[in-house]
Design a protein around this motif. Structure first.
Motif, mmCIF file in Angstrom:
data_model
loop_
_atom_site.group_PDB
_atom_site.id
_atom_site.type_symbol
_atom_site.label_atom_id
_atom_site.label_comp_id
_atom_site.label_asym_id
_atom_site.label_seq_id
_atom_site.Cartn_x
_atom_site.Cartn_y
_atom_site.Cartn_z
ATOM 1 N N GLU A 82 0.845 -1.194 0.000
ATOM 2 C CA GLU A 82 0.000 0.000 0.000
ATOM 3 C C GLU A 82 0.880 1.244 0.000
ATOM 4 O OE1 GLU A 82 -3.209 -0.244 -0.211
ATOM 5 O OE2 GLU A 82 -3.529 -2.340 0.363
ATOM 6 N N ILE A 83 0.492 2.240 -0.798
ATOM 7 C CA ILE A 83 1.075 3.570 -0.720
ATOM 8 C C ILE A 83 0.039 4.428 -0.010
ATOM 9 C CG2 ILE A 83 2.077 5.505 -1.981
ATOM 10 C CD1 ILE A 83 3.583 2.808 -2.252
ATOM 11 N N PHE A 84 0.224 4.680 1.260
ATOM 12 C CA PHE A 84 -0.814 5.317 2.064
ATOM 13 C C PHE A 84 -1.037 6.780 1.689
ATOM 14 C CE2 PHE A 84 0.809 1.936 5.012
ATOM 15 C CZ PHE A 84 -0.311 1.122 4.898
ATOM 16 N N ASN A 85 -0.014 7.447 1.194
ATOM 17 C CA ASN A 85 -0.177 8.853 0.797
ATOM 18 C C ASN A 85 -0.443 8.986 -0.699
ATOM 19 O OD1 ASN A 85 2.462 8.073 0.123
ATOM 20 N ND2 ASN A 85 3.293 10.135 0.393
ATOM 21 N N GLY A 125 4.508 4.190 2.937
ATOM 22 C CA GLY A 125 3.788 2.942 2.713
ATOM 23 C C GLY A 125 4.548 1.724 3.157
ATOM 24 N N GLN A 126 3.975 0.598 2.834
ATOM 25 C CA GLN A 126 4.603 -0.706 3.046
ATOM 26 C C GLN A 126 4.514 -1.397 1.700
ATOM 27 O OE1 GLN A 126 1.821 -1.565 6.348
ATOM 28 N NE2 GLN A 126 1.004 -3.250 5.114
ATOM 29 N N ALA A 142 12.274 -3.054 -5.287
ATOM 30 C CA ALA A 142 12.368 -2.192 -4.099
ATOM 31 C C ALA A 142 11.535 -2.764 -2.965
ATOM 32 C CB ALA A 142 11.905 -0.768 -4.422
ATOM 33 N N ARG A 143 11.977 -2.459 -1.751
ATOM 34 C CA ARG A 143 11.302 -2.937 -0.546
ATOM 35 C C ARG A 143 11.173 -1.778 0.444
ATOM 36 N NH1 ARG A 143 13.434 -7.681 3.436
ATOM 37 N NH2 ARG A 143 11.458 -8.107 4.478
ATOM 38 N N ASP A 144 10.123 -1.786 1.255
ATOM 39 C CA ASP A 144 9.842 -0.650 2.134
ATOM 40 C C ASP A 144 10.916 -0.457 3.205
ATOM 41 O OD1 ASP A 144 8.981 -1.997 4.734
ATOM 42 O OD2 ASP A 144 7.564 -2.905 3.355
#
Length: 663
Positions: A82-85, A125-126, A142-144
């Motif tokens: 999820e990209i929260f923003n 996000g995560q 890529a990883r959070d």
């Protein structure tokens, strides 16, 4: 969250040949992740790369299908998380990108096209994702920032292959499953392998906060973010101002993590962290939050009284799942298949059951309190470090060592034992209090006792593997010069949090039943705020999470705020040995099975089982950990080295996209 998979192959092939040669491996890989994404499984074969996606639909249910390809540039992404923003980022990008969906996936795609890897700095996000750019023929992974979402890969003679879980690599025939003995040894001592190593030969994991680029057949990996625990706010930070900043950061973090097109619930343990998150979320939702918790048949592990008190006070619609000892043993084989690593604790198993319970109630997303202890110095390990540093200034002063009894009043051995016992157990490394790993030496020595039960062959083959040296060597140089508690905090986040709590006990147990967990305390802005706090606002004397407790007073009753931390544990001994043991244990612990896997010594394991079986409820922590390590390693070998691991196939069938014809 979802599941992603993909691999590279030679460019220039006709679309029909691509489909004939690579369509089936891509299907198998994607379907091996079906439990992560039952709402749709799709794939695409582009010129030189295969990309697959198993979808758990949470944002833009109708329009967020993947793989997602930009028609103008050909840039294609598969994205787990999820990209929260995404709402705020969309506003910034609307001038340069014509959006076709409401999904956060397209926001990620647009941001990547506009800014490339620099876009990672702007993501809240995560996530774990792959982005293919046909213009430069680069594949990016890529990883959070803290390692909430997993991403595995292997470099093979045919190219690079990657997936959300190792089982997908095996399902595609890209990697032959075999145990990595060095990874197992690291797990037995550190609770998880040191990235990029895993418990499987040839399988690597992208480390947290890292980005990788495959260019001209060469893979380069670098960190794009890190936490600076030396950046304490200058001067005397006003406590009231700090409370205001904590409120702003945490409230915003919860608000963003409530964004979804499906209902969001929460896990409620009855402790401070999850109770605070539930209180904030329920207030923001207008009193409609549902909460879920685990209870145990064994009263030594049960917290339902505190859970129910918190639920009543906060006002959530609360449900409880009770775990019986026999149920925990029966579920362990499936839990190990999903964890994909050896385990030293049975704690992941109840979460595996809880995620099934939550999903059965129609919930896809839950908030949790994980990360608070790491950010605000909540673990006993930090207090233990403080006492041991104090003790090391005058090792002969035994009264200093006796302070450790205050930390663990429930441990009879410490309560009743004399100074010699304290010195034997907690005096590890006392002559070198300045060494980087000083804070964790007691834990690593304790869990390392598992190695006493390993076979001579295993010990000989892994003699050159020094887990402690590897984890310390992997740290950034600047960490070695930090204050003792800052070093301890960084190590805890770098090892136990990302490698075990967010992985084997977190993502893997939740996504086994397609439940997404979200972590407000792990918002990078919350972590950066906590990193700037003086230690006195986190650990005051031997009272943990000082500022957070003050903040919690506005949300929770005194009984919860002042409650002594109750470490989450789950029963193990009775589920593995004795008359109530699960059926599978007879075969797994048999001398023949142990010799076949070769990691543990049959004679030593037999004596351990007999000892614990005499009085399972009184098994020592060391014996319980060793028993769990043996059981999980045997199950890991049985699941992956023999017949293919069990895969849940649910939902829509795999679809190979028409854009497979497009280069």
């Amino acid at each position: 969250m979802c599941g992603i998979a993909g691999f590279t192959f030679p460019a220039g092939l006709h679309p029909d040949e691509r489909r004939a040669r690579f369509g089936e491996p891509l299907r198998r890989m994607t379907e091996a992740l079906a439990h992560r994404g039952p709402d749709g499984r799709r794939g695409v074969l582009l010129d030189g790369i295969a990309l697959g996606h198993a979808r758990l639909a949470i944002v833009d249910l109708a329009g967020g299908s993947q793989p997602m390809r930009d028609p103008d540039t050909g840039v294609t992404v598969v994205f787990n998380g999820e990209i929260f923003n995404h709402v705020e980022l969309r506003t910034q990008l609307e001038g340069t990108h014509r959006f076709r969906t409401r999904s956060d996936t397209e926001v990620l795609l647009a941001a990547w096209i506009a800014r490339g890897p620099r876009a990672l700095d702007e993501l809240n996000g995560q996530f774990a994702f792959a982005a293919w750019d046909p213009r430069s023929r680069e594949l990016w992974l890529a990883r959070d920032r803290v390692g909430i979402l997993p991403l595995f890969y292997a470099e093979t003679e045919h190219g690079l292959v990657f997936a959300s879980e190792a089982k997908a690599l095996f399902a595609g025939g890209c990697v032959r499953p075999a145990l990595d003995l060095g990874g197992l040894k690291e797990t037995f001592q550190l609770w998880s392998p040191v990235p990029p190593r895993t418990c499987f030969e040839g399988v690597r994991q992208l480390p947290p906060r890292s980005v990788a680029c495959l260019r001209d057949g060469r893979l380069g990996v670098r960190r794009y973010w890190d936490l600076d625990l030396s950046a304490v706010a200058p001067g005397e930070l006003d406590e009231e101002r700090a409370l205001g900043e904590l409120d702003a950061h945490l409230s915003e973090s919860v608000r963003l993590r409530l964004r979804a097109d499906v209902p969001v619930a929460a896990y409620l343990s009855g402790g401070l962290d999850s109770s605070v998150i539930c209180a904030i979320a329920n207030a923001q939702l207008g009193g409609t939050l549902s909460s879920f918790s685990i209870a145990f048949q064994d009263a030594r592990y049960d917290e339902r009284q505190h859970q129910e008190q918190a639920a009543r006070h906060v006002g959530t619609a609360h449900r409880v799942l009770e775990i019986r000892d026999d149920r925990a043993g029966a579920l362990l084989p499936e839990a190990v298949v999903h964890a994909e690593q050896a385990l030293l604790r049975s704690a992941p198993v109840p979460f595996f059951a809880l995620s099934a319970f939550v999903r059965a109630h129609g919930v896809k997303v839950v908030l949790t309190g994980e990360g608070s202890d790491e950010a605000f110095l909540g673990y006993d390990l930090f207090k233990e470090t403080k006492v041991r540093q104090f003790w090391a200034r005058d090792p002969a002063a035994r009264w200093r060592a006796s302070l450790l009894r205050r930390l663990y009043p429930s441990l009879p051995a410490l309560r009743e034992g004399g100074p010699a016992l304290l010195e034997q157990f907690y005096g590890v490394g006392l002559d070198e209090p300045g060494r980087t790993g000083f804070s964790h030496l007691v834990r690593w020595a304790s869990s390392g006792r598992v190695l006493r039960f390993c076979s001579a062959g295993f010990l000989a083959q892994t003699a050159a593997v020094d887990p402690v040296a590897r984890v310390v060597a992997a740290l950034p140089d600047r960490v070695h010069g930090w204050r003792p508690l800052a070093r301890a905090q960084y190590l805890e986040m770098d090892t136990l949090l990302s490698g075990y709590l967010l992985s084997a006990q977190g993502d893997r147990m939740q996504m086994a039943h397609a439940v997404e967990a979200r972590f407000p305390f792990l918002d990078h802005r919350v972590l950066e705020f906590a990193a700037r706090l003086p230690e006195r606002l986190k650990l005051r004397g031997l009272r943990e999470k000082y500022l957070l407790r003050r903040y919690a007073e506005r949300w929770l009753p005194r009984s919860i705020v002042a409650r002594t931390k109750f470490p989450y544990r789950a029963p193990v001994a009775a589920a593995l040995v004795g008359p109530g043991a699960a059926e599978w244990t007879r075969e797994a612990f048999s001398p023949e099975a142990l010799r076949q896997v070769g990691v543990f010594d049959p004679g030593k394991v037999g004596r351990l089982c007999a000892k614990v079986a005499r009085l399972p409820a009184s098994a020592s922590e060391a014996d319980a950990m060793a028993l769990m390590a043996v059981a999980s390693t045997q199950l890991l070998a049985r699941a992956f080295l023999g017949a293919p691991a069990h895969v849940v196939r649910a939902g829509a069938p795999f679809v190979l996209e028409p854009q497979a014809e497009v280069a």
